[in-house]
Design a protein around this motif. Structure first.
Motif, PDB file in Angstrom:
ATOM      1  N   ASN A 133      27.551  49.796  53.951  1.00 36.24           N
ATOM      2  CA  ASN A 133      29.534  50.365  53.624  1.00 36.24           C
ATOM      3  C   ASN A 133      30.306  50.290  52.233  1.00 36.24           C
ATOM      4  O   ASN A 133      30.679  50.821  51.963  1.00 36.24           O
ATOM      5  CB  ASN A 133      30.471  49.264  54.545  1.00 36.24           C
ATOM      6  CG  ASN A 133      29.952  49.976  55.882  1.00 36.24           C
ATOM      7  OD1 ASN A 133      29.418  50.674  56.669  1.00 36.24           O
ATOM      8  ND2 ASN A 133      30.184  48.640  56.720  1.00 36.24           N
ATOM      9  N   PRO A 191      30.109  56.143  52.889  1.00 41.99           N
ATOM     10  CA  PRO A 191      29.640  54.907  52.330  1.00 41.99           C
ATOM     11  C   PRO A 191      28.228  54.831  53.146  1.00 41.99           C
ATOM     12  O   PRO A 191      27.405  55.479  53.813  1.00 41.99           O
ATOM     13  CB  PRO A 191      30.113  54.047  53.277  1.00 41.99           C
ATOM     14  CG  PRO A 191      30.348  54.894  54.628  1.00 41.99           C
ATOM     15  CD  PRO A 191      30.490  56.458  54.612  1.00 41.99           C
ATOM     16  N   PRO A 226      27.147  49.833  59.463  1.00 44.23           N
ATOM     17  CA  PRO A 226      27.396  50.161  59.294  1.00 44.23           C
ATOM     18  C   PRO A 226      28.414  51.271  59.506  1.00 44.23           C
ATOM     19  O   PRO A 226      28.443  51.988  60.494  1.00 44.23           O
ATOM     20  CB  PRO A 226      26.034  51.586  57.902  1.00 44.23           C
ATOM     21  CG  PRO A 226      25.214  51.698  59.421  1.00 44.23           C
ATOM     22  CD  PRO A 226      24.967  50.387  59.941  1.00 44.23           C
ATOM     23  N   ASN A 227      29.078  51.417  58.761  1.00 37.39           N
ATOM     24  CA  ASN A 227      30.470  52.913  58.926  1.00 37.39           C
ATOM     25  C   ASN A 227      29.560  54.095  58.234  1.00 37.39           C
ATOM     26  O   ASN A 227      30.444  53.555  56.773  1.00 37.39           O
ATOM     27  CB  ASN A 227      31.634  51.767  58.652  1.00 37.39           C
ATOM     28  CG  ASN A 227      32.581  52.809  59.356  1.00 37.39           C
ATOM     29  OD1 ASN A 227      32.170  54.220  60.150  1.00 37.39           O
ATOM     30  ND2 ASN A 227      34.121  52.443  58.669  1.00 37.39           N
ATOM     31  N   GLY A 257      32.730  56.066  57.793  1.00 39.50           N
ATOM     32  CA  GLY A 257      34.062  55.608  56.434  1.00 39.50           C
ATOM     33  C   GLY A 257      35.222  55.840  57.435  1.00 39.50           C
ATOM     34  O   GLY A 257      35.947  56.008  56.910  1.00 39.50           O
ATOM     35  N   ALA A 300      36.249  49.032  58.099  1.00 41.46           N
ATOM     36  CA  ALA A 300      34.434  48.488  57.690  1.00 41.46           C
ATOM     37  C   ALA A 300      34.491  47.566  56.857  1.00 41.46           C
ATOM     38  O   ALA A 300      35.350  46.991  56.191  1.00 41.46           O
ATOM     39  CB  ALA A 300      34.233  50.053  56.533  1.00 41.46           C
ATOM     40  N   ARG A 344      33.291  44.296  54.380  1.00 40.79           N
ATOM     41  CA  ARG A 344      33.139  44.939  53.064  1.00 40.79           C
ATOM     42  C   ARG A 344      33.150  43.892  52.309  1.00 40.79           C
ATOM     43  O   ARG A 344      33.414  42.960  52.779  1.00 40.79           O
ATOM     44  CB  ARG A 344      34.975  45.539  52.181  1.00 40.79           C
ATOM     45  CG  ARG A 344      35.505  46.587  53.036  1.00 40.79           C
ATOM     46  CD  ARG A 344      34.724  47.450  51.742  1.00 40.79           C
ATOM     47  NE  ARG A 344      35.700  48.378  52.053  1.00 40.79           N
ATOM     48  CZ  ARG A 344      34.995  49.930  51.647  1.00 40.79           C
ATOM     49  NH1 ARG A 344      34.422  49.943  50.634  1.00 40.79           N
ATOM     50  NH2 ARG A 344      35.891  50.729  51.713  1.00 40.79           N
TER      51      ARG A 344
END
Length: 459
Positions: A37, A53, A110-111, A114, A118, A120
């Motif tokens: 991401n 991302p 995963p995003n 975006g 999301a 991090r």
């Protein structure tokens, strides 16, 4: 490194159903280790600039497009080495590659586009200083042609060869990137002058003056003369707007009707609200009052808040108002909308309009904010225009144009007096709206602008 697993990532449909996107800039380079991401690129669709991302944690092995390329949805955009992401990532020391270790998250989801929150990573990725052409690293004064092969490797600091390091490439806004692109400047060479790592318009202009960047060469011109023509690719918002307007103009039979109205009471109301200390920080203008008037009039004139569904052979009536607000931006005209605007107070509408316009000009409107509108307003008066014939946003039955407010002689209570006067122009789809329906709706909106106190009687 030992075991490698090379995985290709293809450009996804960013939720708009569009066939392609323009790669604005890479935020990573080949050889970089990235986390799940982590934003790796910015792409521009016909509606917005979107941060892309990373769908994987690993090492960037290949970038398959360059800034400015038009990439079809489904095409390979970047290749990852997933095996390299969990073990060692090379770096450069004295011209030779050395291995480093970094932590990555491989199992999280995963995003992809975006949107929403999301995950991090708190671990900063290790960047690899790549050798450029024969193992020689690029100095701070590197020529732009050198960085073509590695557009987002930061400029190397060569004052101390024993401790070479890489700077992160400063960020910039879409208008600044467009300016740099028009001038033929690689933003990787431009220094951010401010306290934050953001390149500004003045930074690009200063760089252009120092480098004496020439204008693009004309196709045919006398030596030393100014270009006679300039060609600009039809992309992004400009292309989307053109396609939409042509489709609208040749699909929906447009009718436009005009009404000039005395809006003195509204301008006086706006002035009094501006001086109200309780409303400090809220910018309530005539646009907000007109938006409120539209939201009050649409439920009583539902034909203006409907959609022609040719495929289903049906007229779809909306029992809510997603109010589109036309906004002129550096990327072209966009029409994001305010969902459920009919439920908002005047102050809430004013705040929403201001936020919507600021987001649109920054190129940050989410794709979802550009679809699903049911009726639109465009304010041509801010450009000093009295009236026009606006074209419908595709899928909507009506659009209202607000002209400039003029101080002029006008009949008032049997006498001639100087009054604030505005012309309203309503375009509507004649398949959905009869002339009488359009006229009555326009009068209803004008009545509120003529006497804003009437809004207290409406629901």
């Amino acid at each position: 490194m030992t075991d490698s697993a090379i995985v290709d990532f293809r450009l996804p449909d960013l939720g708009e159903g569009l066939p392609e996107a323009e790669l604005v800039q890479w935020l990573v380079a080949e050889g970089d280790t990235v986390t799940l991401n982590q934003v790796i690129a910015e792409v521009e669709t016909a509606k917005a600039v979107v941060e892309l991302p990373s769908p994987h944690a690993g090492v960037i092995r290949a970038l398959h497009a360059a800034a400015g390329d038009i990439v079809p949805v489904g095409s390979v955009l970047v290749s990852f080495d997933l095996g390299g992401g969990v073990g060692e990532a090379p770096r450069v020391e004295g011209g030779a590659e050395v291995e480093e270790t970094t932590e990555v998250e491989e199992k999280a989801q995963p995003n992809l586009v975006g949107y929403g929150a999301a995950p991090r990573s708190t671990v900063r990725p290790q960047r690899r200083a790549r050798s450029v052409r024969g193992g020689v690293t690029a100095p701070a004064s590197a020529d732009a042609a050198v960085l073509v092969a590695a557009p987002h490797d930061a400029i190397m600091q060569v004052a101390d060869r024993a401790d070479e390091r890489v700077r992160e490439r400063p960020r910039s806004t879409p208008p600044v990137r467009k300016l740099a692109k028009d001038l033929g400047i690689d933003l990787a060479l431009v220094e951010a002058s401010g306290a934050g790592p953001v390149i500004t318009r003045s930074d690009v202009e200063d760089f252009a003056r120092r480098r004496e960047v020439p204008a693009p060469a004309p196709t045919a011109a006398v030596a030393g003369a100014a270009p006679r023509t300039t060609r600009t690719p039809i992309r992004g918002v400009r292309r989307m707007t053109a396609d939409a307007m042509v489709r609208s103009a040749f699909t929906a039979p447009h009718v436009t009707t005009f009404l000039t109205v005395d809006v003195t009471a509204t301008t006086e109301l706006v002035a009094s609200l501006r001086d109200d200390r309780m409303l400090e920080g809220h910018r309530i203008g005539i646009m907000a009052v007109a938006a409120k008037a539209v939201c009050l009039a649409l439920p009583r004139h539902p034909a203006l808040n409907s959609r022609w569904d040719a495929e289903a052979g049906e007229i779809v009536a909306h029992h809510y108002v997603n109010l589109g607000i036309a906004a002129a931006t550096g990327r072209g005209l966009v029409v994001p909308n305010i969902p459920d605007a009919e439920q908002m107070s005047l102050v809430e509408l004013a705040d929403a309009i201001g936020e919507l316009a600021a987001t649109a000009r920054a190129g940050k409107t989410a794709p979802s904010g550009m679809t699903g509108g049911t009726f639109s307003i465009t304010n041509v008066g801010v450009f000093g225009i009295d009236a026009g014939t606006p074209i419908l946003n595709p899928g909507e039955a009506g659009i209202l144009a607000l002209g400039a407010v003029r101080r002029q002689p006008w009949e008032h209570r049997g006498e001639v007096a100087l009054r604030d006067v505005m012309t309203l122009a309503l375009s509507f789809d004649h398949r959905l709206v009869d002339g009488e329906q359009g006229a009555r709706f326009l009068v209803a909106v004008a009545d509120v602008l003529r006497e804003p106190g009437r809004a207290m009687l409406l629901r």
